[in-house]
Design an enzyme around this catalytic site. Structure first.
Site, PDB file in Angstrom:
ATOM      1  N   HIS A   1      30.503  -5.055 -18.368  1.00 42.50           N
ATOM      2  CA  HIS A   1      31.920  -4.738 -18.577  1.00 42.50           C
ATOM      3  C   HIS A   1      32.144  -4.483 -20.062  1.00 42.50           C
ATOM      4  O   HIS A   1      31.666  -5.249 -20.908  1.00 42.50           O
ATOM      5  CB  HIS A   1      32.796  -5.901 -18.108  1.00 42.50           C
ATOM      6  CG  HIS A   1      34.263  -5.643 -18.267  1.00 42.50           C
ATOM      7  ND1 HIS A   1      34.952  -4.730 -17.494  1.00 42.50           N
ATOM      8  CD2 HIS A   1      35.171  -6.174 -19.128  1.00 42.50           C
ATOM      9  CE1 HIS A   1      36.220  -4.714 -17.869  1.00 42.50           C
ATOM     10  NE2 HIS A   1      36.375  -5.577 -18.854  1.00 42.50           N
TER      11      HIS A   1
ATOM     12  N   GLY B   1      25.392   7.633 -15.291  1.00 39.91           N
ATOM     13  CA  GLY B   1      24.417   6.572 -15.426  1.00 39.91           C
ATOM     14  C   GLY B   1      23.922   6.369 -16.841  1.00 39.91           C
ATOM     15  O   GLY B   1      22.715   6.325 -17.083  1.00 39.91           O
TER      16      GLY B   1
ATOM     17  N   ILE C   1      35.351  -1.168  -5.984  1.00 43.82           N
ATOM     18  CA  ILE C   1      35.633  -2.605  -5.973  1.00 43.82           C
ATOM     19  C   ILE C   1      34.949  -3.189  -4.747  1.00 43.82           C
ATOM     20  O   ILE C   1      35.226  -2.783  -3.617  1.00 43.82           O
ATOM     21  CB  ILE C   1      37.149  -2.868  -5.937  1.00 43.82           C
ATOM     22  CG1 ILE C   1      37.805  -2.334  -7.214  1.00 43.82           C
ATOM     23  CG2 ILE C   1      37.420  -4.367  -5.791  1.00 43.82           C
ATOM     24  CD1 ILE C   1      39.312  -2.471  -7.236  1.00 43.82           C
TER      25      ILE C   1
ATOM     26  N   GLU D   1      35.740 -12.096  -7.597  1.00 44.58           N
ATOM     27  CA  GLU D   1      36.843 -11.701  -8.464  1.00 44.58           C
ATOM     28  C   GLU D   1      36.376 -10.578  -9.392  1.00 44.58           C
ATOM     29  O   GLU D   1      35.266 -10.624  -9.928  1.00 44.58           O
ATOM     30  CB  GLU D   1      37.327 -12.890  -9.296  1.00 44.58           C
ATOM     31  CG  GLU D   1      37.891 -14.038  -8.476  1.00 44.58           C
ATOM     32  CD  GLU D   1      39.174 -13.657  -7.759  1.00 44.58           C
ATOM     33  OE1 GLU D   1      39.943 -12.853  -8.309  1.00 44.58           O
ATOM     34  OE2 GLU D   1      39.393 -14.156  -6.639  1.00 44.58           O
TER      35      GLU D   1
END
Length: 216
Positions: free
Chosen positions: A112, A14, A95, A146
């Site tokens: 990201h 984290g 995912i 996505e």
């Protein structure tokens, strides 16, 4: 001021969670960290959260035999039971299926380690060096069905240096992540950044605040 209740989802130590917790310690910050949830009972970030007095929960994905929707329903139940307003993914290594993404559409954000839409997926720093790009960085975005997609909230960039290795580049990008993730959460929690039409982020008069940020 009514602060939004935030759940941070983690799978490991984290690192970004720590930056978010620090930002939320400011009473003027529009969000409070109300829950840290992990899919791994041994995630080091759980103890870090407990050290700050933040409630934690574990939903071990291994208990669901590969049934992603059953796993996500269990996660969703805990989020709702804690009256969570916004879900923040911080190194959550699962995912997500459309079930959970759609349930939290416009209320779930992710970071990201690349300047999306470039370098989706894994090994972003290695690929950036292989491609010879001159700028690399990180992106905070709303989560969509996505992978590594969804409307961009904010980006932070660093120059790629001639002597960079994947590790040195990753370290500088991580520093950027710790700056832009709290800023993105502030924008979302305050309502200044939100999804419009599922394809873009509207920011009203905060366009300057959400423009790409570049650190040398």
């Amino acid at each position: 001021m009514s602060r939004k209740k935030i759940a941070i989802l983690i799978s490991g130590r984290g690192s970004n969670m720590g930056a978010l917790i620090s930002a939320a310690m400011d009473p003027s910050f529009p969000a409070e960290i109300s829950l840290v949830l992990s899919n791994r009972p041994d995630a080091k970030g759980l103890q870090r959260a407990q050290d700050f007095g933040i409630p934690t929960a574990v939903v071990d994905h291994k208990d669901f035999g590969g049934d992603r929707e059953a796993f996500e329903k269990s996660v969703d139940e805990i989020l709702k039971a804690n009256k969570i307003d916004i879900v923040v993914l911080a190194g959550f290594m699962r995912i997500l299926s459309p079930y959970l993404v759609n349930a939290w559409a416009g209320r779930m954000i992710n970071i990201h380690p690349a300047l999306l839409p470039s370098f989706k997926g894994l090994a972003t720093h290695e690929r950036a060096l292989e491609e010879g790009v001159k700028l690399h960085g990180a992106t905070v975005h709303f989560v969509s069905a996505e992978m590594d997609d969804g409307p961009i909230i904010i980006q932070g960039a660093v120059p790629v240096l001639d002597h960079d290795t994947p590790d040195s580049l990753a370290a500088r990008v991580l520093g950027v992540e710790h700056k832009i993730y709290p800023k993105a959460l502030e924008l979302v929690a305050s309502g200044k950044a939100k999804v419009k039409g599922g394809t873009k982020v509207t920011t009203g008069d905060t366009a300057e605040a959400t423009a790409p940020l570049i650190w040398p």
